[in-house]
Design an enzyme around this catalytic site. Structure first.
Site, PDB file in Angstrom:
ATOM      1  N   GLU A 166       5.134   7.484  -9.394  1.00  0.00           N
ATOM      2  CA  GLU A 166       3.673   7.016  -9.012  1.00  0.00           C
ATOM      3  C   GLU A 166       2.968   7.793  -7.820  1.00  0.00           C
ATOM      4  O   GLU A 166       2.086   8.194  -7.779  1.00  0.00           O
ATOM      5  CB  GLU A 166       3.612   5.611  -8.609  1.00  0.00           C
ATOM      6  CG  GLU A 166       3.939   4.690  -9.995  1.00  0.00           C
ATOM      7  CD  GLU A 166       3.967   3.165  -9.285  1.00  0.00           C
ATOM      8  OE1 GLU A 166       2.854   2.681  -8.487  1.00  0.00           O
ATOM      9  OE2 GLU A 166       4.815   2.380  -9.797  1.00  0.00           O
ATOM     10  N   ASP A 178      -5.678  -2.964 -18.026  1.00  0.00           N
ATOM     11  CA  ASP A 178      -4.951  -1.696 -18.104  1.00  0.00           C
ATOM     12  C   ASP A 178      -5.254  -1.039 -19.497  1.00  0.00           C
ATOM     13  O   ASP A 178      -4.184  -0.719 -20.301  1.00  0.00           O
ATOM     14  CB  ASP A 178      -3.315  -2.065 -17.942  1.00  0.00           C
ATOM     15  CG  ASP A 178      -2.903  -2.683 -16.659  1.00  0.00           C
ATOM     16  OD1 ASP A 178      -3.529  -2.214 -15.723  1.00  0.00           O
ATOM     17  OD2 ASP A 178      -1.983  -3.335 -16.680  1.00  0.00           O
ATOM     18  N   MET A 234      -4.522  -6.819  -6.893  1.00  0.00           N
ATOM     19  CA  MET A 234      -4.039  -8.036  -7.728  1.00  0.00           C
ATOM     20  C   MET A 234      -5.376  -8.689  -8.471  1.00  0.00           C
ATOM     21  O   MET A 234      -5.219  -9.882  -8.841  1.00  0.00           O
ATOM     22  CB  MET A 234      -3.191  -8.692  -6.918  1.00  0.00           C
ATOM     23  CG  MET A 234      -1.886  -8.094  -6.602  1.00  0.00           C
ATOM     24  SD  MET A 234      -1.347  -7.074  -7.897  1.00  0.00           S
ATOM     25  CE  MET A 234      -0.559  -8.365  -8.903  1.00  0.00           C
ATOM     26  N   ARG A 235      -6.626  -8.110  -8.225  1.00  0.00           N
ATOM     27  CA  ARG A 235      -7.938  -8.880  -8.797  1.00  0.00           C
ATOM     28  C   ARG A 235      -8.331  -8.242  -9.980  1.00  0.00           C
ATOM     29  O   ARG A 235      -8.375  -6.734  -9.941  1.00  0.00           O
ATOM     30  CB  ARG A 235      -8.866  -9.079  -7.566  1.00  0.00           C
ATOM     31  CG  ARG A 235      -8.582  -9.869  -6.577  1.00  0.00           C
ATOM     32  CD  ARG A 235      -9.556  -9.984  -5.469  1.00  0.00           C
ATOM     33  NE  ARG A 235     -10.866 -10.320  -5.973  1.00  0.00           N
ATOM     34  CZ  ARG A 235     -11.008 -11.999  -6.099  1.00  0.00           C
ATOM     35  NH1 ARG A 235     -10.287 -12.765  -5.451  1.00  0.00           N
ATOM     36  NH2 ARG A 235     -12.285 -12.492  -6.633  1.00  0.00           N
ATOM     37  N   ASN A 284       1.083   3.245  -2.501  1.00  0.00           N
ATOM     38  CA  ASN A 284       0.501   4.306  -3.228  1.00  0.00           C
ATOM     39  C   ASN A 284      -0.633   4.921  -2.298  1.00  0.00           C
ATOM     40  O   ASN A 284      -1.046   5.960  -2.218  1.00  0.00           O
ATOM     41  CB  ASN A 284       0.015   3.766  -4.477  1.00  0.00           C
ATOM     42  CG  ASN A 284       0.771   3.987  -5.454  1.00  0.00           C
ATOM     43  OD1 ASN A 284       1.100   5.257  -5.878  1.00  0.00           O
ATOM     44  ND2 ASN A 284       1.273   3.014  -6.289  1.00  0.00           N
ATOM     45  N   HIS A 332      -0.213   2.170 -13.031  1.00  0.00           N
ATOM     46  CA  HIS A 332       0.193   1.234 -13.735  1.00  0.00           C
ATOM     47  C   HIS A 332       1.729   1.632 -13.966  1.00  0.00           C
ATOM     48  O   HIS A 332       2.275   2.800 -14.461  1.00  0.00           O
ATOM     49  CB  HIS A 332      -0.070   0.811 -15.092  1.00  0.00           C
ATOM     50  CG  HIS A 332       0.378  -0.451 -15.591  1.00  0.00           C
ATOM     51  ND1 HIS A 332       0.172  -1.737 -15.020  1.00  0.00           N
ATOM     52  CD2 HIS A 332       1.188  -0.425 -16.842  1.00  0.00           C
ATOM     53  CE1 HIS A 332       0.745  -2.621 -15.985  1.00  0.00           C
ATOM     54  NE2 HIS A 332       1.570  -1.770 -16.743  1.00  0.00           N
ATOM     55  N   GLY A 354       0.804  -1.271  -0.066  1.00  0.00           N
ATOM     56  CA  GLY A 354       0.015  -0.151  -0.142  1.00  0.00           C
ATOM     57  C   GLY A 354       0.836   1.217  -0.315  1.00  0.00           C
ATOM     58  O   GLY A 354       0.391   2.324   0.523  1.00  0.00           O
ATOM     59  N   ARG A 401     -16.504 -14.491  -8.785  1.00  0.00           N
ATOM     60  CA  ARG A 401     -15.839 -13.086  -8.871  1.00  0.00           C
ATOM     61  C   ARG A 401     -16.883 -12.220  -8.569  1.00  0.00           C
ATOM     62  O   ARG A 401     -16.837 -11.087  -7.952  1.00  0.00           O
ATOM     63  CB  ARG A 401     -15.052 -12.944  -9.958  1.00  0.00           C
ATOM     64  CG  ARG A 401     -14.504 -11.461 -10.265  1.00  0.00           C
ATOM     65  CD  ARG A 401     -13.442 -11.487 -11.456  1.00  0.00           C
ATOM     66  NE  ARG A 401     -14.283 -11.768 -12.482  1.00  0.00           N
ATOM     67  CZ  ARG A 401     -13.845 -11.060 -13.567  1.00  0.00           C
ATOM     68  NH1 ARG A 401     -12.818  -9.973 -13.751  1.00  0.00           N
ATOM     69  NH2 ARG A 401     -14.465 -11.337 -14.876  1.00  0.00           N
ATOM     70  N   LEU A 406     -11.450  -6.879 -11.848  1.00  0.00           N
ATOM     71  CA  LEU A 406     -12.520  -6.189 -11.673  1.00  0.00           C
ATOM     72  C   LEU A 406     -13.880  -6.854 -12.375  1.00  0.00           C
ATOM     73  O   LEU A 406     -13.620  -6.809 -13.492  1.00  0.00           O
ATOM     74  CB  LEU A 406     -12.834  -4.708 -11.619  1.00  0.00           C
ATOM     75  CG  LEU A 406     -11.933  -3.897 -10.461  1.00  0.00           C
ATOM     76  CD1 LEU A 406     -12.144  -2.316 -10.564  1.00  0.00           C
ATOM     77  CD2 LEU A 406     -12.317  -4.481  -9.102  1.00  0.00           C
TER      78      LEU A 406
END
Length: 221
Positions: free
Chosen positions: A177, A148, A93-94, A17, A112, A15, A68, A96
Site C-alpha cells: 500500500e 469500494d 472510516m466514514r 499511508n 483498499h 495514518g 452526515r 462520504l
C-alpha cells in the site's frame, strides 16, 4: 519546477499511508504537498503525524453535526479553504456523502487492502484467509458513491502463505500500500489518468509491457 498539487488527507487512525505520502512528497517522488490532514477521531495518530511535519491537522467532531451531510460540509469547507485539489482517504472510516463525492468528483482516491472488486468493506484479510486465497493484494481507486466500487487505478498482488494470520497478511499488504498509493497520486499530479466508464487509462504507457507494469504499480512479486 511545476506547481505542486495540493492534497487533503482524511484519516481515522494511525495514518501509516499518510506517512508514506508525506515521505514521497519530501523525497520528490510526488510533485505535491499535503495541505491539511483531517480526522473524525480526536486521538487519531494521523493528526500527530501531520503536526510533526508542520502540516495543519484538524479534528472535526461528528457529534457536533446533526447529519452526515452537515459533517461532510464542514470537511469540505476546510478542504476548499486550503485549496485542496485531490482528496486522499487513508484509513478514513466514514462513508462520504453523495454531495461530498460530487464536490470532488474524480478527485478522491482511496487505498483498499484487497484486489477489488473482491472483498470490499471491512475485515478483508480475514475473508481472504477464510476463502483460501493464494493471492491477495491492495488497490488504489477513485471514490464514487458506493463502497469500494470506484474505478481502479493501480493494484499490487501479494501472496497468501499457508501459515498466515490476519496480522501477518495485513502487514505484508500494508508494505505494498505504501508503495502504490504515492505512485497513483503522482500519476494524477502528472495529468496522466483518464477515466472512461469503469476503466482508468494511464497515458504515456505506449507498449503492452509498459501498460502492464503501470497497472500493477510495477511492483508485483
Amino acid at each position: 519546477m511545476k506547481r505542486q498539487l495540493r492534497l487533503g488527507v482524511l484519516a481515522s487512525g494511525r495514518g501509516s499511508n499518510l506517512q508514506a505520502i508525506v515521505n514521497a512528497c519530501e523525497a520528490g517522488q510526488i510533485n505535491a504537498v499535503v495541505a491539511i490532514v483531517i480526522s473524525d477521531v480526536a486521538e487519531a495518530y494521523a493528526l500527530e503525524r501531520g503536526r510533526r511535519y508542520g502540516i495543519e491537522a484538524a479534528f472535526i467532531d461528528s457529534t457536533r453535526h446533526r447529519t452526515r451531510n452537515d459533517f461532510d460540509a464542514a470537511v469540505l469547507d476546510l478542504l476548499r479553504k486550503r485549496d485542496v485539489e485531490l482528496v486522499c482517504l487513508a484509513g478514513y472510516m466514514r462513508l462520504l456523502s453523495p454531495s461530498f463525492v460530487e464536490a470532488y468528483k474524480n478527485r478522491i482516491m482511496n487505498i483498499h487492502p484487497a484486489l477489488l472488486p473482491a472483498f470490499p468493506g471491512l475485515h478483508v484479510q480475514r475473508k481472504a484467509l477464510q476463502y483460501g486465497l493464494k493471492f491477495s493484494g491492495c488497490t488504489v481507486h477513485f471514490v464514487d458513491e458506493g463502497v469500494d466500487t470506484g474505478p481502479i487505478i493501480i493494484q499490487a498482488v501479494v501472496p497468501v502463505l499457508d501459515n498466515d494470520t490476519e496480522e501477518d497478511l495485513s502487514a505484508r499488504i500494508l508494505a505494498y500500500e505504501h508503495r502504490i498509493y504515492p505512485r497513483a497520486i503522482q500519476l494524477f499530479a502528472e495529468g496522466r489518468l483518464e477515466i472512461r466508464g469503469r476503466r482508468v487509462l494511464c497515458h504515456g504507457t505506449d507498449t503492452p509491457q509498459q501498460q502492464e507494469k503501470q497497472a500493477w504499480g510495477a511492483i508485483n512479486p
